[in-house]
Design a protein around this motif. Structure first.
Motif, PDB file in Angstrom:
ATOM      1  N   ASP A   1       0.931  -1.266  -0.101  1.00  0.00           N
ATOM      2  CA  ASP A   1       0.035   0.091   0.036  1.00  0.00           C
ATOM      3  C   ASP A   1       0.883   1.181  -0.047  1.00  0.00           C
ATOM      4  O   ASP A   1       1.388   1.597   0.876  1.00  0.00           O
ATOM      5  CB  ASP A   1      -0.955   0.037   1.188  1.00  0.00           C
ATOM      6  CG  ASP A   1      -1.888   1.029   1.338  1.00  0.00           C
ATOM      7  OD1 ASP A   1      -2.254   1.621   0.019  1.00  0.00           O
ATOM      8  OD2 ASP A   1      -2.681   1.301   2.337  1.00  0.00           O
TER       9      ASP A   1
ATOM     10  N   TYR B   1       1.371   6.979  -0.321  1.00  0.00           N
ATOM     11  CA  TYR B   1       2.303   8.204  -0.008  1.00  0.00           C
ATOM     12  C   TYR B   1       3.745   8.030  -0.718  1.00  0.00           C
ATOM     13  O   TYR B   1       4.619   8.863  -0.372  1.00  0.00           O
ATOM     14  CB  TYR B   1       2.658   8.184   1.816  1.00  0.00           C
ATOM     15  CG  TYR B   1       1.315   8.407   2.564  1.00  0.00           C
ATOM     16  CD1 TYR B   1       0.910   9.665   2.601  1.00  0.00           C
ATOM     17  CD2 TYR B   1       0.704   7.308   3.164  1.00  0.00           C
ATOM     18  CE1 TYR B   1      -0.515   9.677   3.652  1.00  0.00           C
ATOM     19  CE2 TYR B   1      -0.420   7.444   3.636  1.00  0.00           C
ATOM     20  CZ  TYR B   1      -1.095   8.510   3.878  1.00  0.00           C
ATOM     21  OH  TYR B   1      -2.049   8.678   4.726  1.00  0.00           O
TER      22      TYR B   1
ATOM     23  N   SER C   1      -2.844   5.910  -4.638  1.00  0.00           N
ATOM     24  CA  SER C   1      -3.824   6.794  -4.731  1.00  0.00           C
ATOM     25  C   SER C   1      -3.181   8.264  -5.047  1.00  0.00           C
ATOM     26  O   SER C   1      -2.083   8.493  -4.604  1.00  0.00           O
ATOM     27  CB  SER C   1      -4.604   7.152  -3.465  1.00  0.00           C
ATOM     28  OG  SER C   1      -5.661   8.190  -3.307  1.00  0.00           O
TER      29      SER C   1
ATOM     30  N   LYS D   1      -3.101  11.670  -1.812  1.00  0.00           N
ATOM     31  CA  LYS D   1      -2.366  12.247  -1.128  1.00  0.00           C
ATOM     32  C   LYS D   1      -1.372  13.266  -1.692  1.00  0.00           C
ATOM     33  O   LYS D   1      -1.172  14.293  -1.201  1.00  0.00           O
ATOM     34  CB  LYS D   1      -1.455  11.162  -0.344  1.00  0.00           C
ATOM     35  CG  LYS D   1      -2.154  10.048  -0.034  1.00  0.00           C
ATOM     36  CD  LYS D   1      -3.089  10.371   1.225  1.00  0.00           C
ATOM     37  CE  LYS D   1      -3.928   9.252   1.711  1.00  0.00           C
ATOM     38  NZ  LYS D   1      -5.099   9.524   2.648  1.00  0.00           N
TER      39      LYS D   1
HETATM   40  C1  LIG Z   1      -2.076   3.931   4.241  1.00  0.00           C
HETATM   41  C2  LIG Z   1      -3.106   4.420   3.607  1.00  0.00           C
HETATM   42  N1  LIG Z   1      -3.769   3.730   2.507  1.00  0.00           N
HETATM   43  C3  LIG Z   1      -4.663   3.944   1.927  1.00  0.00           C
HETATM   44  C4  LIG Z   1      -5.331   5.152   2.071  1.00  0.00           C
HETATM   45  C5  LIG Z   1      -6.622   5.435   1.134  1.00  0.00           C
HETATM   46  O1  LIG Z   1      -6.263   6.421   0.307  1.00  0.00           O
HETATM   47  P1  LIG Z   1      -7.533   7.019  -0.532  1.00  0.00           P
HETATM   48  O2  LIG Z   1      -8.457   7.662   0.531  1.00  0.00           O
HETATM   49  O3  LIG Z   1      -7.000   8.427  -1.346  1.00  0.00           O
HETATM   50  O4  LIG Z   1      -7.878   6.074  -1.119  1.00  0.00           O
HETATM   51  C6  LIG Z   1      -4.902   5.934   3.053  1.00  0.00           C
HETATM   52  C7  LIG Z   1      -5.624   7.155   3.409  1.00  0.00           C
HETATM   53  O5  LIG Z   1      -5.483   7.569   4.263  1.00  0.00           O
HETATM   54  C8  LIG Z   1      -3.877   5.478   4.007  1.00  0.00           C
HETATM   55  O6  LIG Z   1      -3.366   6.384   4.798  1.00  0.00           O
END
Ligand SMILES: Cc1ncc(COP(=O)(O)O)c(C=O)c1O
Length: 393
Positions: free
Chosen positions: A213, A216, A241, A244
């Protein structure tokens, strides 16, 4: 009378209750929209959107043909564009079919869970962790095997991960750069993890997947290197994603990518099943406009120098005041131990001064707090004396 709510949703709800209550009914929730608070809680924007974001979206919102707003899956153009960009970024040769566009990392994670796991399969992840893994796994009828990260630097505890793996383990989740600690795991740690997963897969006669995942990934301090687990363990799926890097989590865009090192037979099977998984889970594709805007969005980023400046200001003040700060290598969070005393009392003393942080108790670490550096510079300036005061009280 039994509940009308399904068992799995109730268990997800119970796992999410602390975050939900914090967001909707806590002292923070009551003040969330006050204009004069210093909000260091969630990774939300506290200033107007970054330059270029609005124009990229606005330009693509104007239809150019009658299919502009038709159903969109992983459209070929953004998929091919991403394969090129992610290949360059990670030094791996992704093909377009390896990259499935999703509505953010949330959707990518859920699709990954349904793609490779069956009900009752076990998933190992390390705590403290992002607080949504647990409810998401429970909502997918999966079994959690949680291990602790190894203090004081919150390294992956490979012995603990190995001990947690059993015949039913199908997935290990690694989050790097890591929320909440800001750690980035180096190649040595990831290679040792890959060895362990390979040995365990052979021992139990069942392939263990890795979910990396990485939302970031581009938010790194001091020019730090980043190695994706996808480069060291072939059975890796990456969730990413744009929420961020653009600091626009309400505009959903991300992807799930299969490591190109994965043997083609396995990779092809996952590629073939991807569309159905995304559809069956509720059309997990990004909206049309975000897909069209992707090439422009790919060039944008929040101000890394501003994040570093806030990190340094807060780290200096907190350290002098007696907080034990873990310098973040990436993400936009600062993870710190509270000074001596009662963490709840400290949290409330900050709240008395209109400063709101994320209590570590929400991430199973009551002696810690998480500070989101997405707060504005003005919020940081106003909050610095409050941190010093509550530590001295
Ligand atoms: C570690 C982690 N994974 C996934 C996500 C999900 O990201 P998104 O809301 O941009 O899909 C977050 C969001 O805070 C996160 O901190």
């Amino acid at each position: 009378m039994t509940s009308v709510v399904s068992t799995r949703t109730r268990s997800a709800d119970a796992a999410f209750a602390a975050v939900r209550d914090f967001y909707v009914s806590s002292r923070y929730a009551r003040h969330r929209n006050d204009p004069d608070i210093c909000d260091f809680t969630f990774g939300n924007p506290h200033e107007m959107p970054i330059a270029g974001l609005v124009s990229a979206v606005r330009e693509r919102a104007v239809p150019r043909d009658k299919n502009w707003f038709a159903y969109k899956t992983s459209e070929h153009e953004p998929q091919a564009f991403l394969a090129g960009r992610v290949s360059r970024e990670l030094g791996l040769a992704f093909e377009p079919a390896d990259v499935a566009l999703t509505a953010g990392a949330f959707a990518a994670i859920m699709v990954a869970l349904h793609l490779v796991l069956d009900r009752g399969d076990e998933v190992v992840f390390s705590e403290p962790a992002w607080f949504c893994y647990e409810p998401m796994l429970l909502a997918a009828d999966l079994v959690l095997r949680k291990v602790r990260l190894k203090g004081p630097a919150f390294d992956l505890d490979l012995d603990a991960i190995e001990a947690a793996i059993g015949p039913k383990t199908r997935l290990v989740i690694v989050n790097t750069p890591h929320n909440p600690t800001g750690r980035i795991y180096d190649r040595d740690a990831l290679e040792a993890l890959a060895d362990l997963l390979e040995r365990a897969s052979v021992r139990f006669g069942r392939r263990i997947f890795l979910l990396s995942d990485e939302p970031y990934r581009r938010l790194r301090f001091d020019g730090r290197d980043f190695v994706s687990p996808a480069a060291v363990y072939p059975w890796t799926l990456i969730s990413y994603s744009y929420g961020k890097v653009l600091l626009a989590p309400g505009q959903r865009l991300g992807y799930l990518a299969l490591s190109p090192l994965m043997p083609l037979s396995d990779r092809q099977a996952l590629r073939d099943a991807m569309f159905s998984a995304q559809m069956a889970l509720g059309w997990c594709f990004p909206n049309a406009v975000m897909q069209y805007a992707l090439p422009d969005l790919e060039e944008l980023s929040i101000d890394g120098a501003a994040l570093a400046r806030r990190r340094d200001q807060l780290t200096g003040t907190l350290t002098r005041a007696g907080f034990d700060v873990l310098p973040p290598e990436g993400t936009f969070y600062l993870w710190s131990k509270w000074p001596a005393g009662d963490p709840d009392q400290h949290w409330n003393a900050l709240a008395d001064r209109k400063v709101f942080v994320m209590p570590g108790s929400i991430m199973g670490s009551p002696n810690y707090l998480r500070i989101s550096l997405t707060a504005s510079d003005r919020m940081v300036e106003r909050a610095l004396p409050a941190f010093a005061e509550i530590a001295a009280a």
